[in-house]
Scaffold this active site. Structure first.
Site, PDB file in Angstrom:
ATOM      1  CB  SER A 121      27.921  50.159   1.018  1.00 39.66           C
ATOM      2  OG  SER A 121      27.529  49.423   2.147  1.00 39.66           O
ATOM      3  CB  SER A 140      52.631  36.180  -3.634  1.00 40.03           C
ATOM      4  OG  SER A 140      51.522  35.427  -4.063  1.00 40.03           O
ATOM      5  CG  PHE A 181      36.316  43.752   3.124  1.00 39.88           C
ATOM      6  CD1 PHE A 181      37.167  44.726   3.632  1.00 39.88           C
ATOM      7  CD2 PHE A 181      36.140  42.582   3.866  1.00 39.88           C
ATOM      8  CE1 PHE A 181      37.828  44.542   4.836  1.00 39.88           C
ATOM      9  CE2 PHE A 181      36.797  42.397   5.074  1.00 39.88           C
ATOM     10  CZ  PHE A 181      37.643  43.381   5.553  1.00 39.88           C
ATOM     11  CG  ASP A 219      23.775  45.789   7.602  1.00 37.39           C
ATOM     12  OD1 ASP A 219      23.769  46.936   8.084  1.00 37.39           O
ATOM     13  OD2 ASP A 219      24.718  45.339   6.928  1.00 37.39           O
ATOM     14  N   GLY A 261      23.316  44.597  21.073  1.00 36.47           N
ATOM     15  CA  GLY A 261      23.937  43.282  20.911  1.00 36.47           C
ATOM     16  C   GLY A 261      23.087  42.209  21.558  1.00 36.47           C
ATOM     17  CG  ASN A 306      26.702  49.874  17.714  1.00 38.55           C
ATOM     18  OD1 ASN A 306      27.082  50.946  18.210  1.00 38.55           O
ATOM     19  ND2 ASN A 306      27.483  49.142  16.938  1.00 38.55           N
ATOM     20  CE  LYS A 316      23.727  43.738  29.051  1.00 43.51           C
ATOM     21  NZ  LYS A 316      24.906  44.582  28.797  1.00 43.51           N
ATOM     22  CB  THR A 352      21.083  47.314  18.043  1.00 41.21           C
ATOM     23  OG1 THR A 352      22.325  47.835  17.561  1.00 41.21           O
ATOM     24  CG2 THR A 352      20.012  47.497  16.984  1.00 41.21           C
TER      25      THR A 352
HETATM   26  N1  LIG Z   1      24.006  37.172  21.035  1.00 45.67           N
HETATM   27  C1  LIG Z   1      22.869  37.632  20.518  1.00 45.67           C
HETATM   28  N2  LIG Z   1      21.707  36.994  20.771  1.00 45.67           N
HETATM   29  C2  LIG Z   1      20.560  37.428  20.235  1.00 45.67           C
HETATM   30  N3  LIG Z   1      20.467  38.505  19.453  1.00 45.67           N
HETATM   31  C3  LIG Z   1      21.578  39.198  19.188  1.00 45.67           C
HETATM   32  C4  LIG Z   1      22.848  38.803  19.698  1.00 45.67           C
HETATM   33  N4  LIG Z   1      23.767  39.671  19.240  1.00 45.67           N
HETATM   34  C5  LIG Z   1      23.107  40.569  18.487  1.00 45.67           C
HETATM   35  N5  LIG Z   1      21.797  40.284  18.454  1.00 45.67           N
HETATM   36  C6  LIG Z   1      20.745  41.032  17.729  1.00 45.67           C
HETATM   37  O1  LIG Z   1      21.335  41.842  16.734  1.00 45.67           O
HETATM   38  C7  LIG Z   1      20.964  43.201  16.924  1.00 45.67           C
HETATM   39  C8  LIG Z   1      22.090  44.109  16.476  1.00 45.67           C
HETATM   40  O2  LIG Z   1      23.248  43.765  17.218  1.00 45.67           O
HETATM   41  P1  LIG Z   1      24.398  44.819  17.539  1.00 45.67           P
HETATM   42  O3  LIG Z   1      23.878  45.825  18.509  1.00 45.67           O
HETATM   43  O4  LIG Z   1      25.582  44.009  17.934  1.00 45.67           O
HETATM   44  O5  LIG Z   1      24.585  45.518  16.106  1.00 45.67           O
HETATM   45  P2  LIG Z   1      25.896  46.133  15.464  1.00 45.67           P
HETATM   46  O6  LIG Z   1      26.895  46.432  16.535  1.00 45.67           O
HETATM   47  O7  LIG Z   1      25.441  47.249  14.609  1.00 45.67           O
HETATM   48  O8  LIG Z   1      26.429  44.927  14.583  1.00 45.67           O
HETATM   49  P3  LIG Z   1      27.180  44.934  13.175  1.00 45.67           P
HETATM   50  O9  LIG Z   1      27.448  46.370  12.822  1.00 45.67           O
HETATM   51  O10 LIG Z   1      28.400  44.109  13.401  1.00 45.67           O
HETATM   52  O11 LIG Z   1      26.209  44.274  12.252  1.00 45.67           O
HETATM   53  C9  LIG Z   1      20.586  43.302  18.371  1.00 45.67           C
HETATM   54  O12 LIG Z   1      19.674  44.351  18.581  1.00 45.67           O
HETATM   55  C10 LIG Z   1      19.956  41.927  18.620  1.00 45.67           C
HETATM   56  O13 LIG Z   1      18.649  41.931  18.124  1.00 45.67           O
HETATM   57 MG   LIG Z   2      26.407  48.093  12.969  1.00 48.11          MG
END
Ligand SMILES: Nc1ncnc2c1ncn2[C@@H]1O[C@H](COP(=O)(O)OP(=O)(O)OP(=O)(O)O)[C@@H](O)[C@H]1O
Ligand SMILES: [Mg+2]
Length: 328
Positions: A8, A36, A102, A257, A225, A195, A227, A223
């Site tokens: 997208s 509105s 959006f 992304d 977050g 994720n 961690k 991923t």
């Molecule tokens: N609090 C944090 N501190 C450091 N790095 C983070 C943190 N949160 C996210 N990240 C980084 O961002 C990457 C992607 O995060 P996440 O797993 O939340 O992706 P997501 O859920 O696909 O997010 P979104 O779709 O909202 O962009 C993680 O692998 C990590 O590298």
């Molecule tokens: Mg995502």
């Protein structure tokens, strides 16, 4: 390495209403709502998964090829992406529709009323990868990110048919696609990104277990977050990549992304998977520290210093030879 980033391309129009939606709704007149909201603030932010990912790769010094559909209103956005190193020559421009948009208004209690206009994105299904590969003298990887679902299936089928390695990144579209289609997006992918929540959803919807999914993809990147991320390959121990410490948290939109931008840049440079994950984590951190998906700057020296602090001098040394940041 020539990487096509499909998905997208959109803008987010975010408004703030300094009141409460609930106060404006009259309980016994909900059959003829006509409201509105006078809003105080309008922020227009560049987004869309493919545009975000290509932007990050461009910032790191690569020249990704953006593949998606937009409207005639794309001119400003195009020039922004081109200035950040993105090849926009294979973006399809609709003759009738506007770029996906959006629209979201948030009230003072964080209630939201939003609409997503698909617009030109529906025409992404008309895009053929063949002519793009021809223009570039071949493609080495096609990333299939969230997009018009028909387009995602078509790009995947075409990549598979032409023997071009592809990376599956179904993310948000997992929610609406049936298991059978998700299997088509993933089967035979060189890389699978999600994720940890989406990993569970993939297993539930495809009916493939953790192991069975690994049988069908080259590398699975999940991923986690705050961690970090975990990288899996069949028959190999899981590789956990710790997160890069953040300097502050502003807005997590777009971190996923940005992770992909960094990871795929590492892949393009031929670096080992652990480095790819580390570059992904540090790029994601840059997005986390800013409001908006493409508001960050990647300065080469700062990036390498932070990389060394997070992952050690030797790792930073290995990456330094490749990172050609767009910003000084
Ligand atoms: N609090 C944090 N501190 C450091 N790095 C983070 C943190 N949160 C996210 N990240 C980084 O961002 C990457 C992607 O995060 P996440 O797993 O939340 O992706 P997501 O859920 O696909 O997010 P979104 O779709 O909202 O962009 C993680 O692998 C990590 O590298
Ligand atoms: Mg995502």
């Amino acid at each position: 390495m020539r990487i096509a980033v499909t998905g997208s391309i959109a803008t987010d129009h975010l408004m703030i209403f300094p009141g409460r939606f609930g106060d404006q709704l009259i309980a016994d007149q909900l059959d003829r709502v006509s409201l509105s909201f006078l809003v105080d603030d309008l922020q227009i932010r560049r987004g869309g998964c493919a545009a975000n990912i290509a932007f990050g790769m461009g910032c790191l010094g690569l020249r990704p090829v953006l593949v998606g559909a937009v409207g005639a209103d794309f001119a400003d956005y195009r020039s922004w992406l081109e200035r950040h190193g993105v090849d926009c020559d294979s973006v399809h421009t609709s003759e009738v529709h506007h770029t996906a948009r959006f629209l979201c208004t948030t009230d003072e209690n964080h209630n939201q009323i939003a609409s997503f206009y698909t617009g030109a994105m529906a025409e992404a299904r008309l895009i053929e990868l063949g002519p793009i590969a021809e223009r570039l003298g071949g493609l080495d990887l096609v990333l299939v990110s969230p997009n018009d679902p028909e387009a995602m299936l078509r790009h995947t089928d075409e990549a598979r048919g032409r023997g071009i390695p592809f990376a599956a990144d179904p993310s948000q579209q997992l929610a609406r696609m049936p298991g059978e289609e998700i299997r088509r997006l993933i089967d035979g992918a060189a890389y699978l990104f999600s994720n940890d929540y989406e990993k569970g959803l993939i297993e539930q919807k495809t009916g493939w277990s953790d192991e069975e999914t690994l049988d069908r993809v080259g590398v699975r990147v999940t991923t986690l977050g705050p961690k970090g991320a975990v990288i899996d390959r069949k028959g190999e121990p899981s590789l956990h990549v710790s997160p890069a410490p953040e300097l502050g948290k502003a807005d997590p939109t777009g971190v996923g992304d940005a992770f992909r931008s960094g990871f795929l840049s590492g892949v393009a440079w031929g670096l080992p998977l652990e480095r790819c994950g580390q570059i992904g984590n540090l790029t994601a951190t840059h997005v986390l520290e800013r409001v908006g998906c493409q508001e960050y700057e990647l300065g080469r020296q700062v990036f390498l210093d932070r990389f060394a602090a997070a992952y050690g001098a030797a790792a930073a040394e290995e990456v330094a030879g490749f990172v050609r940041c767009h910003h000084p």
